[in-house]
Design a protein around this motif. Structure first.
Motif, PDB file in Angstrom:
ATOM      1  N   ALA A  12       0.836  -1.205   0.000  1.00  0.00           N
ATOM      2  CA  ALA A  12       0.000   0.000   0.000  1.00  0.00           C
ATOM      3  C   ALA A  12       0.871   1.255   0.000  1.00  0.00           C
ATOM      4  O   ALA A  12       0.539   2.257  -0.639  1.00  0.00           O
ATOM      5  CB  ALA A  12      -0.942  -0.009   1.206  1.00  0.00           C
ATOM      6  N   TRP A  13       1.995   1.214   0.718  1.00  0.00           N
ATOM      7  CA  TRP A  13       2.912   2.344   0.785  1.00  0.00           C
ATOM      8  C   TRP A  13       3.518   2.629  -0.591  1.00  0.00           C
ATOM      9  O   TRP A  13       3.566   3.779  -1.026  1.00  0.00           O
ATOM     10  CB  TRP A  13       4.003   2.077   1.821  1.00  0.00           C
ATOM     11  N   GLU A  14       3.968   1.580  -1.276  1.00  0.00           N
ATOM     12  CA  GLU A  14       4.539   1.753  -2.616  1.00  0.00           C
ATOM     13  C   GLU A  14       3.500   2.325  -3.580  1.00  0.00           C
ATOM     14  O   GLU A  14       3.807   3.194  -4.390  1.00  0.00           O
ATOM     15  CB  GLU A  14       5.086   0.419  -3.146  1.00  0.00           C
ATOM     16  N   GLU A  15       2.284   1.840  -3.479  1.00  0.00           N
ATOM     17  CA  GLU A  15       1.197   2.350  -4.317  1.00  0.00           C
ATOM     18  C   GLU A  15       0.953   3.839  -4.025  1.00  0.00           C
ATOM     19  O   GLU A  15       0.788   4.641  -4.943  1.00  0.00           O
ATOM     20  CB  GLU A  15      -0.071   1.537  -4.048  1.00  0.00           C
ATOM     21  N   LEU A  16       0.955   4.205  -2.754  1.00  0.00           N
ATOM     22  CA  LEU A  16       0.770   5.604  -2.373  1.00  0.00           C
ATOM     23  C   LEU A  16       1.903   6.472  -2.932  1.00  0.00           C
ATOM     24  O   LEU A  16       1.647   7.545  -3.488  1.00  0.00           O
ATOM     25  CB  LEU A  16       0.703   5.747  -0.852  1.00  0.00           C
ATOM     26  N   GLN A  19       1.299   7.097  -6.531  1.00  0.00           N
ATOM     27  CA  GLN A  19       0.219   8.070  -6.734  1.00  0.00           C
ATOM     28  C   GLN A  19       0.708   9.485  -6.451  1.00  0.00           C
ATOM     29  O   GLN A  19       0.367  10.427  -7.178  1.00  0.00           O
ATOM     30  CB  GLN A  19      -0.984   7.734  -5.849  1.00  0.00           C
ATOM     31  N   LEU A  20       1.495   9.645  -5.398  1.00  0.00           N
ATOM     32  CA  LEU A  20       2.026  10.973  -5.075  1.00  0.00           C
ATOM     33  C   LEU A  20       2.980  11.458  -6.157  1.00  0.00           C
ATOM     34  O   LEU A  20       3.004  12.644  -6.474  1.00  0.00           O
ATOM     35  CB  LEU A  20       2.718  10.959  -3.711  1.00  0.00           C
ATOM     36  N   GLN A  21       3.737  10.538  -6.744  1.00  0.00           N
ATOM     37  CA  GLN A  21       4.630  10.915  -7.835  1.00  0.00           C
ATOM     38  C   GLN A  21       3.810  11.465  -9.000  1.00  0.00           C
ATOM     39  O   GLN A  21       4.184  12.466  -9.599  1.00  0.00           O
ATOM     40  CB  GLN A  21       5.461   9.715  -8.287  1.00  0.00           C
ATOM     41  N   SER A  22       2.689  10.835  -9.305  1.00  0.00           N
ATOM     42  CA  SER A  22       1.818  11.322 -10.376  1.00  0.00           C
ATOM     43  C   SER A  22       1.252  12.697 -10.044  1.00  0.00           C
ATOM     44  O   SER A  22       1.130  13.554 -10.917  1.00  0.00           O
ATOM     45  CB  SER A  22       0.655  10.355 -10.604  1.00  0.00           C
ATOM     46  N   LEU A  23       0.924  12.911  -8.771  1.00  0.00           N
ATOM     47  CA  LEU A  23       0.323  14.178  -8.349  1.00  0.00           C
ATOM     48  C   LEU A  23       1.308  15.339  -8.305  1.00  0.00           C
ATOM     49  O   LEU A  23       1.010  16.437  -8.776  1.00  0.00           O
ATOM     50  CB  LEU A  23      -0.296  14.031  -6.957  1.00  0.00           C
ATOM     51  N   VAL A  24       2.461  15.098  -7.692  1.00  0.00           N
ATOM     52  CA  VAL A  24       3.403  16.202  -7.466  1.00  0.00           C
ATOM     53  C   VAL A  24       4.583  16.207  -8.424  1.00  0.00           C
ATOM     54  O   VAL A  24       5.394  17.122  -8.400  1.00  0.00           O
ATOM     55  CB  VAL A  24       3.910  16.241  -5.998  1.00  0.00           C
ATOM     56  N   GLY A  25       4.692  15.173  -9.256  1.00  0.00           N
ATOM     57  CA  GLY A  25       5.749  15.142 -10.254  1.00  0.00           C
ATOM     58  C   GLY A  25       7.075  14.595  -9.767  1.00  0.00           C
ATOM     59  O   GLY A  25       8.027  14.492 -10.525  1.00  0.00           O
ATOM     60  N   ALA A  33       9.328  12.804   3.891  1.00  0.00           N
ATOM     61  CA  ALA A  33       8.910  13.619   2.741  1.00  0.00           C
ATOM     62  C   ALA A  33       7.398  13.612   2.596  1.00  0.00           C
ATOM     63  O   ALA A  33       6.786  14.648   2.298  1.00  0.00           O
ATOM     64  CB  ALA A  33       9.575  13.107   1.465  1.00  0.00           C
ATOM     65  N   VAL A  34       6.775  12.470   2.834  1.00  0.00           N
ATOM     66  CA  VAL A  34       5.314  12.380   2.753  1.00  0.00           C
ATOM     67  C   VAL A  34       4.688  13.180   3.896  1.00  0.00           C
ATOM     68  O   VAL A  34       3.707  13.908   3.695  1.00  0.00           O
ATOM     69  CB  VAL A  34       4.841  10.916   2.769  1.00  0.00           C
ATOM     70  N   LEU A  35       5.265  13.087   5.088  1.00  0.00           N
ATOM     71  CA  LEU A  35       4.756  13.867   6.221  1.00  0.00           C
ATOM     72  C   LEU A  35       4.876  15.362   5.932  1.00  0.00           C
ATOM     73  O   LEU A  35       3.971  16.139   6.263  1.00  0.00           O
ATOM     74  CB  LEU A  35       5.500  13.503   7.508  1.00  0.00           C
ATOM     75  N   PHE A  36       5.958  15.776   5.301  1.00  0.00           N
ATOM     76  CA  PHE A  36       6.121  17.179   4.931  1.00  0.00           C
ATOM     77  C   PHE A  36       4.991  17.611   3.989  1.00  0.00           C
ATOM     78  O   PHE A  36       4.387  18.668   4.173  1.00  0.00           O
ATOM     79  CB  PHE A  36       7.485  17.412   4.282  1.00  0.00           C
ATOM     80  N   LEU A  37       4.689  16.786   2.984  1.00  0.00           N
ATOM     81  CA  LEU A  37       3.602  17.111   2.045  1.00  0.00           C
ATOM     82  C   LEU A  37       2.265  17.239   2.762  1.00  0.00           C
ATOM     83  O   LEU A  37       1.485  18.156   2.483  1.00  0.00           O
ATOM     84  CB  LEU A  37       3.494  16.033   0.953  1.00  0.00           C
ATOM     85  N   ILE A  38       1.998  16.327   3.700  1.00  0.00           N
ATOM     86  CA  ILE A  38       0.752  16.395   4.472  1.00  0.00           C
ATOM     87  C   ILE A  38       0.726  17.669   5.298  1.00  0.00           C
ATOM     88  O   ILE A  38      -0.299  18.360   5.367  1.00  0.00           O
ATOM     89  CB  ILE A  38       0.590  15.152   5.376  1.00  0.00           C
ATOM     90  N   GLY A  39       1.848  18.009   5.915  1.00  0.00           N
ATOM     91  CA  GLY A  39       1.917  19.230   6.722  1.00  0.00           C
ATOM     92  C   GLY A  39       1.630  20.470   5.899  1.00  0.00           C
ATOM     93  O   GLY A  39       0.891  21.362   6.333  1.00  0.00           O
TER      94      GLY A  39
END
Length: 117
Positions: A12-16, A19-25, A33-39
Motif C-alpha cells: 500500500a505504501w509503494e502504491e501511495l 500516486q504521489l509521484q503522479s500528483l506532485v511530479g 517527505a510524505v509527512l512534509f507534504l501532508i503538513g
C-alpha cells in the motif's frame, strides 16, 4: 505485527508513493517527505519556502493530523499565525523504530484514503 500485515503495508505504501509521484511530479524519498507534504496540505498556505524549523513543525502537524484519525491527537484550533494546534489525547504506542514507522505509514495511508472518499 505479522509478516502478512507488514507486506500489505509495504504494498500500500509503494502504491501511495506512485500516486504521489503522479500528483506532485516527484516520488517522495521517504516517510518524512510524505509527512512534509501532508503538513503543507494541512497548513493550507500553498507551496512557499519554509525554514528548517518550519519544516519540522510541518512534519509534526502531519503526525498529529494522521494520528488524530485514531484519537491520539485532538485538533484545538489555529494559532495567531494560522498554524494548526493539536493536543495529545492518549499515549501513542511505544515500539521499535520499524514498528513505529509502520504505525505511521498505516495512518498516512488511511489519511490519503479518507481524502479520496
Amino acid at each position: 505485527m505479522n509478516v502478512v500485515e507488514e507486506k500489505s503495508i509495504d504494498n500500500a505504501w509503494e502504491e501511495l508513493l506512485n500516486q504521489l509521484q503522479s500528483l506532485v511530479g516527484k516520488r517522495p524519498a521517504d516517510l518524512n517527505a510524505v509527512l512534509f507534504l501532508i503538513g503543507v496540505q494541512e497548513l493550507g498556505k500553498g507551496p512557499i519556502r519554509f525554514s528548517k524549523e518550519a519544516k519540522q513543525d510541518l512534519m509534526h502537524i502531519a503526525v498529529c493530523r494522521v494520528l488524530s484519525q485514531s484519537g491520539y491527537y485532538t485538533f484545538e484550533g489555529y494559532d495567531k499565525d494560522g498554524w494548526p494546534q493539536w493536543t495529545l489525547a492518549k499515549p501513542v504506542p511505544v515500539g521499535d523504530l520499524l514498528s513505529q514507522e509502520n504505525f505511521l505509514k498505516q495512518h498516512v495511508i488511511q489519511y490519503f484514503e479518507s481524502l479520496l472518499v
